[in-house]
Design an enzyme around this catalytic site. Sequence first.
Site, PDB file in Angstrom:
ATOM      1  N   HIS A  90       0.836  -1.199   0.000  1.00  0.00           N
ATOM      2  CA  HIS A  90       0.000   0.000   0.000  1.00  0.00           C
ATOM      3  C   HIS A  90       0.870   1.248   0.000  1.00  0.00           C
ATOM      4  O   HIS A  90       1.743   1.407   0.865  1.00  0.00           O
ATOM      5  CB  HIS A  90      -0.941  -0.005   1.211  1.00  0.00           C
ATOM      6  N   GLU A  93       1.562   3.481   2.956  1.00  0.00           N
ATOM      7  CA  GLU A  93       2.124   2.763   4.096  1.00  0.00           C
ATOM      8  C   GLU A  93       3.625   2.553   3.873  1.00  0.00           C
ATOM      9  O   GLU A  93       4.223   1.564   4.314  1.00  0.00           O
ATOM     10  CB  GLU A  93       1.357   1.453   4.291  1.00  0.00           C
ATOM     11  N   HIS A 101       2.041  -3.789   6.754  1.00  0.00           N
ATOM     12  CA  HIS A 101       1.107  -2.686   6.510  1.00  0.00           C
ATOM     13  C   HIS A 101       1.128  -1.794   7.747  1.00  0.00           C
ATOM     14  O   HIS A 101       1.826  -2.088   8.715  1.00  0.00           O
ATOM     15  CB  HIS A 101      -0.299  -3.247   6.258  1.00  0.00           C
ATOM     16  N   TYR A 114     -10.094 -10.425   2.097  1.00  0.00           N
ATOM     17  CA  TYR A 114     -10.127 -11.014   0.757  1.00  0.00           C
ATOM     18  C   TYR A 114      -8.942 -10.559  -0.080  1.00  0.00           C
ATOM     19  O   TYR A 114      -8.520  -9.403   0.009  1.00  0.00           O
ATOM     20  CB  TYR A 114     -11.376 -10.572  -0.002  1.00  0.00           C
ATOM     21  N   GLU A 166       0.268  -5.243  10.947  1.00  0.00           N
ATOM     22  CA  GLU A 166      -0.148  -3.838  10.861  1.00  0.00           C
ATOM     23  C   GLU A 166       0.640  -3.059  11.909  1.00  0.00           C
ATOM     24  O   GLU A 166       0.294  -3.071  13.086  1.00  0.00           O
ATOM     25  CB  GLU A 166      -1.657  -3.702  11.107  1.00  0.00           C
TER      26      GLU A 166
HETATM   27 ZN    ZN Z   1      -2.213  -1.796   4.009  1.00  0.00          ZN
END
Ligand code: ZN
Length: 425
Positions: free
Chosen positions: A182, A185, A331, A373, A392
Site C-alpha cells: 500500500h 504505508e 502494513h 479477501y 499492521e
Molecule cells: Zn495496508
Amino acid sequence: METLRLGSRGAQVEELQQILLTLGYYEGKIDGIYGHQTQGAVMKFQKQFGLVPDGIVGPKTYEMLQPFLLGYTTHIIGQGDTLYKIAKQYHTTVAKIVTANPGLNPFMLSIGTQIIVPYSMEVVPMTISYTYEILERNILGLKKRYPFLKVDTIGKSIEGKNLYRIQLGAGPKHVSYNGSHHANEWITSPLLMKWIERIAEAYSQQGAIRGYNIENLWNQATIDIIPMVNPDGVNLVINGVSPANPYYQQLIQQNNGRTDFSNWKANIVGVDLNRNYPAAWEEYKQLEKELGITGPGPELYGGPAPESEPETKAMADYTRTHPFLLVLAYHTQGEVIFWQFKDFRPPQSLEIAKQFSKVSGYEIAEPALYQSYAGYKDWFIQDFIKPGYTIEAGRGVNPLPIIQLPQMYDQNEELLILAAILPNN
Ligand SMILES: [Zn+2]
C-alpha cells in the site's frame, strides 16, 4: 537529480537536510523546505569541499554529496597506507573496511588498489520520506558495505521501477517479508531496510541482537525481503504527480480532482494491490460494489482480474517458485497481527502469531470483512497452507509520520528475527 535551491520543497530537500545534519552542517528541522538555514548549510558544505559557495545544489555539489548519501567512498591505496591510517582519515573503523573488501589482505596492501571505505554513520535514514530513489541508493550503499548481501529484482512496476529483493542468510528455513503493498504505508519500507542494515552489521561483527546470535540466524534461515512492492504508488504519495506524467489526468480524476495523494494506497493505475491476489477475489468483487467502489481509485479496487498488475503478478510468480515456510506482509493500521484466511488454519500459524504478539506488543486480530479477501497473505495461506501474516505496524492516519519509525522498529526487530527461526522445516 533535480537542482535544489532556496524555495525548493519535497523529499529531495528532506534527504539533503538529513545528510547535512548528519555531517554537522545543518542544525534546523528536517521539513523538506529549502530555506535560508538549509542554504547556509549548503554553502558551508560547498566551502569545505572547494566548491563555489552559491548555496545551490547542482551537479557538482551532488557529486560531492553522493558518497555521504551512499554511506561509503573509495580510496586508492598509497605509499605507507595501513587500514588503521585509512580508517582514521575517514573517521571510520578498520572492521568496516575489512567487511566491505572481502578479498583484501590487511597485511599486504598493494599500492594503487581501490578499496571501499564505509563511513561510520548508518546508511538507512529514519527521519525522512522514503522514496524509491532513496531505497535504490540505500540498497546500493548496503551492498557495498556488506558484499555478502544478495540483491536482485523479481520484476518491475508499471512505470518500470525495480521490485528489489534483498536476501540475507544461507540456511534451510526460507522465509519472505515484504513492505509497501500500500502506497501510503511506505514507512514499512525503511522499517525493513533498517532491519536489513542492523542484521548485516551484526552478522559482519559476529554480534547479537536481542540475545540472538546473528551468525546462528544466518545459518538457520534464508530471508528474502521485498522492501517496496508498490514503488510507483509510494512516489506518488510522497512526490505527487507531475503534469508530464502520462497518468496525470487519469490520476487526478481517480483522486476526485485532488493533487494531494496522501490517501492513496493503490498502484499507479488505481488498483489496490492487496485486493488483487487470487484468494476469494470474485467474492471480493461482489463486496467491492457494496463498499461503493466502482473502479480504479485510491483504495479497495481489486482490479479487472486477479494478478492483473505487474507488481502482484511478480510477487505471485516469485512466491510460487520458492517454497517459503512463512511470509510477512507489512502494513500500517493499528498495531495488530492478522494470521487467518477463511477457515484455513495452517499448522503452527496461531502459535507463531502468539510469539509475534508477545515480542511486539501487537494484538492478534480478526480482520474486518473488507480486509479479509484477495490480499497477499490470504492467497499465501490458501495456496500453500503455511503461516502467512499481515503485520499492521503503527497507529494513526496514513501515511504515518516518520517520527513513529524508531518505535515501530523497536516493536518489530525481534518479531522479524523470530519469523525466520520459528517455522518448522
Ligand atoms: Zn495496508
